[in-house]
Write an enzyme that holds these catalytic residues in place. Structure first.
Site, PDB file in Angstrom:
ATOM      1  N   HIS A   1     -21.263  12.104   1.543  1.00 17.87           N
ATOM      2  CA  HIS A   1     -21.936  13.356   1.201  1.00 17.87           C
ATOM      3  C   HIS A   1     -21.122  14.465   1.868  1.00 17.87           C
ATOM      4  O   HIS A   1     -21.480  14.955   2.945  1.00 17.87           O
ATOM      5  CB  HIS A   1     -23.372  13.362   1.710  1.00 17.87           C
ATOM      6  CG  HIS A   1     -24.248  12.320   1.076  1.00 17.87           C
ATOM      7  ND1 HIS A   1     -24.104  10.972   1.331  1.00 17.87           N
ATOM      8  CD2 HIS A   1     -25.268  12.428   0.188  1.00 17.87           C
ATOM      9  CE1 HIS A   1     -25.013  10.304   0.633  1.00 17.87           C
ATOM     10  NE2 HIS A   1     -25.729  11.167  -0.068  1.00 17.87           N
TER      11      HIS A   1
ATOM     12  N   GLU B   1     -18.784  14.102  -3.286  1.00 18.51           N
ATOM     13  CA  GLU B   1     -19.794  15.180  -3.312  1.00 18.51           C
ATOM     14  C   GLU B   1     -20.371  15.247  -4.722  1.00 18.51           C
ATOM     15  O   GLU B   1     -19.640  15.288  -5.695  1.00 18.51           O
ATOM     16  CB  GLU B   1     -19.149  16.508  -2.898  1.00 18.51           C
ATOM     17  CG  GLU B   1     -19.981  17.748  -3.147  1.00 18.51           C
ATOM     18  CD  GLU B   1     -21.342  17.761  -2.440  1.00 18.51           C
ATOM     19  OE1 GLU B   1     -21.432  17.413  -1.254  1.00 18.51           O
ATOM     20  OE2 GLU B   1     -22.339  18.113  -3.127  1.00 18.51           O
TER      21      GLU B   1
ATOM     22  N   GLY C   1     -22.881   9.614  -3.772  1.00 20.99           N
ATOM     23  CA  GLY C   1     -22.208   9.163  -2.561  1.00 20.99           C
ATOM     24  C   GLY C   1     -22.551   7.746  -2.129  1.00 20.99           C
ATOM     25  O   GLY C   1     -21.685   6.992  -1.701  1.00 20.99           O
TER      26      GLY C   1
ATOM     27  N   ASP D   1     -24.038  11.421   5.390  1.00 22.46           N
ATOM     28  CA  ASP D   1     -24.694  12.640   5.881  1.00 22.46           C
ATOM     29  C   ASP D   1     -25.456  13.302   4.735  1.00 22.46           C
ATOM     30  O   ASP D   1     -25.087  14.386   4.275  1.00 22.46           O
ATOM     31  CB  ASP D   1     -23.581  13.564   6.442  1.00 22.46           C
ATOM     32  CG  ASP D   1     -24.118  14.841   7.045  1.00 22.46           C
ATOM     33  OD1 ASP D   1     -25.318  14.897   7.382  1.00 22.46           O
ATOM     34  OD2 ASP D   1     -23.326  15.790   7.188  1.00 22.46           O
TER      35      ASP D   1
HETATM   36  C1  SAM Z   1     -25.627  17.667   4.894  1.00 23.52           C
HETATM   37  S1  SAM Z   1     -24.564  18.116   3.581  1.00 23.52           S
HETATM   38  C2  SAM Z   1     -23.021  17.424   4.038  1.00 23.52           C
HETATM   39  C3  SAM Z   1     -22.317  18.104   5.169  1.00 23.52           C
HETATM   40  C4  SAM Z   1     -20.974  17.517   5.520  1.00 23.52           C
HETATM   41  N1  SAM Z   1     -21.040  16.069   5.685  1.00 23.52           N
HETATM   42  C5  SAM Z   1     -20.429  18.123   6.795  1.00 23.52           C
HETATM   43  O1  SAM Z   1     -20.679  17.589   7.888  1.00 23.52           O
HETATM   44  O2  SAM Z   1     -19.722  19.123   6.702  1.00 23.52           O
HETATM   45  C6  SAM Z   1     -25.066  17.035   2.295  1.00 23.52           C
HETATM   46  C7  SAM Z   1     -24.266  17.184   0.999  1.00 23.52           C
HETATM   47  O3  SAM Z   1     -24.602  16.097   0.125  1.00 23.52           O
HETATM   48  C8  SAM Z   1     -24.564  16.581  -1.214  1.00 23.52           C
HETATM   49  N2  SAM Z   1     -25.314  15.590  -2.018  1.00 23.52           N
HETATM   50  C9  SAM Z   1     -26.624  15.576  -2.348  1.00 23.52           C
HETATM   51  N3  SAM Z   1     -26.936  14.418  -2.995  1.00 23.52           N
HETATM   52  C10 SAM Z   1     -25.788  13.708  -3.074  1.00 23.52           C
HETATM   53  C11 SAM Z   1     -25.458  12.429  -3.588  1.00 23.52           C
HETATM   54  N4  SAM Z   1     -26.371  11.654  -4.171  1.00 23.52           N
HETATM   55  N5  SAM Z   1     -24.182  12.000  -3.468  1.00 23.52           N
HETATM   56  C12 SAM Z   1     -23.237  12.765  -2.879  1.00 23.52           C
HETATM   57  N6  SAM Z   1     -23.482  13.987  -2.369  1.00 23.52           N
HETATM   58  C13 SAM Z   1     -24.744  14.454  -2.456  1.00 23.52           C
HETATM   59  C14 SAM Z   1     -25.134  17.948  -1.121  1.00 23.52           C
HETATM   60  O4  SAM Z   1     -24.745  18.728  -2.235  1.00 23.52           O
HETATM   61  C15 SAM Z   1     -24.538  18.442   0.208  1.00 23.52           C
HETATM   62  O5  SAM Z   1     -23.329  19.121  -0.025  1.00 23.52           O
END
Ligand code: SAM
Length: 269
Positions: free
Chosen positions: A41, A112, A138, A158
């Site tokens: 993520h 992402e 993810g 995450d």
């Molecule tokens: C907490 S943020 C990630 C922050 C990043 N890991 C950092 O530390 O900079 C979570 C991210 O997951 C994305 N997201 C939501 N559902 C998802 C999925 N099923 N698979 C992948 N990404 C996803 C969101 O759009 C968001 O950008």
């Protein structure tokens, strides 16, 4: 999918998570053998802390901004994290931190799902030869990609915790991932709104038969209605990781108002 990490980038939870990320990558770099980082993520990779989203919550002002000018003796992981955070024009997210620490033999796969966040991520990681980006779910994609050809590495999970079943989805993905890559290091972030919920989550993951795992629990005094506590579940942490996190936590505690505990939940150093 309403979550945007821009509202939270550089907050207390990001600071601790990203120090942990750097500590793990520095450990993996002690050996010449290649490693792979899977960031399930990934977010957009770079966040403008002077922008509207960060301004609205002020979370970065109470987080990374308070570490401006921090100097003196500190663990290498904290020093490296601070230099990466200061170098960029904007706050680096996990995939950009990882990309900057890769050697020529190492790989990063950043996943992402949100199309707009993905589009920015693609541009941010473009200069890094060892990094690839995927616009996908993810959990499913990360598990599918395990084990990495390098057979060494880190899986960072995450998720945004927008949906009520996120804890069980995360636990399931960790268990499936571990089944395929038992020697891997897994780092998972989660909000702690109740101890029972946090224990339920870690218990569900441990039931998969893990022998070494610890939890980094971070608390701050947050304004009413804001998240004031978060956890990192670290499975197969590298040796010395717990001590590094405790040392880093001591250095940042006064400025951030954080109380960090590091506790083994199964196994030990
Ligand atoms: C907490 S943020 C990630 C922050 C990043 N890991 C950092 O530390 O900079 C979570 C991210 O997951 C994305 N997201 C939501 N559902 C998802 C999925 N099923 N698979 C992948 N990404 C996803 C969101 O759009 C968001 O950008």
């Amino acid at each position: 999918m309403n979550y945007r990490h821009g509202y939270h980038a550089g907050n207390f939870a990001d600071v601790v998570k990203h120090i942990a990320l750097v500590a793990i990558l520095q450990h993996l770099k002690k050996k010449d053998a290649a490693f792979t980082v899977l960031d399930s993520h990934a977010g957009r990779g770079r966040y403008d802390l002077t922008g509207e989203q960060a301004g609205k919550t002020g979370e970065a002002r109470a987080g990374i901004a308070r570490l401006n000018g921090l100097s003196g003796p500190m663990p290498e992981a904290l020093a490296t994290y601070l230099s990466l955070a200061r170098q960029s024009h904007a706050y680096p997210g996990s995939p950009l931190i990882a990309a900057q620490l890769l050697r020529s033999q190492d790989r990063l796969i950043a996943i992402e799902k949100h199309p707009e966040e993905f589009a920015v991520l693609k541009d941010v990681l473009m200069p890094f030869r060892g990094a690839t980006v995927e616009n996908a779910d993810g959990y499913a994609r990360a598990v599918k990609l395990l084990p990495p050809p390098s057979r060494r590495g880190l899986v960072l999970m995450d998720p945004p915790f927008e949906s009520p079943d996120e804890f069980s989805a995360l636990a399931k993905a960790l268990r499936e991932g571990l089944r395929k890559f038992a020697t891997g290091i897994f780092l998972a972030w989660y909000p702690i709104k109740s101890q029972a919920e946090a224990d339920g989550f870690t218990g569900e993951v441990l039931a998969g038969g893990i022998t070494k795992a610890l939890v980094v629990d971070t608390r701050i005094t947050a304004p009413e209605g804001k998240l004031g506590r978060s956890g990192l579940l670290v499975i197969t942490p590298p040796s010395g990781f717990a001590a590094t996190m405790q040392d880093a936590a001591r250095v940042i505690a006064t400025r951030l108002g954080t109380a960090v505990t590091v506790q083994w939940i199964t196994g030990s150093e």
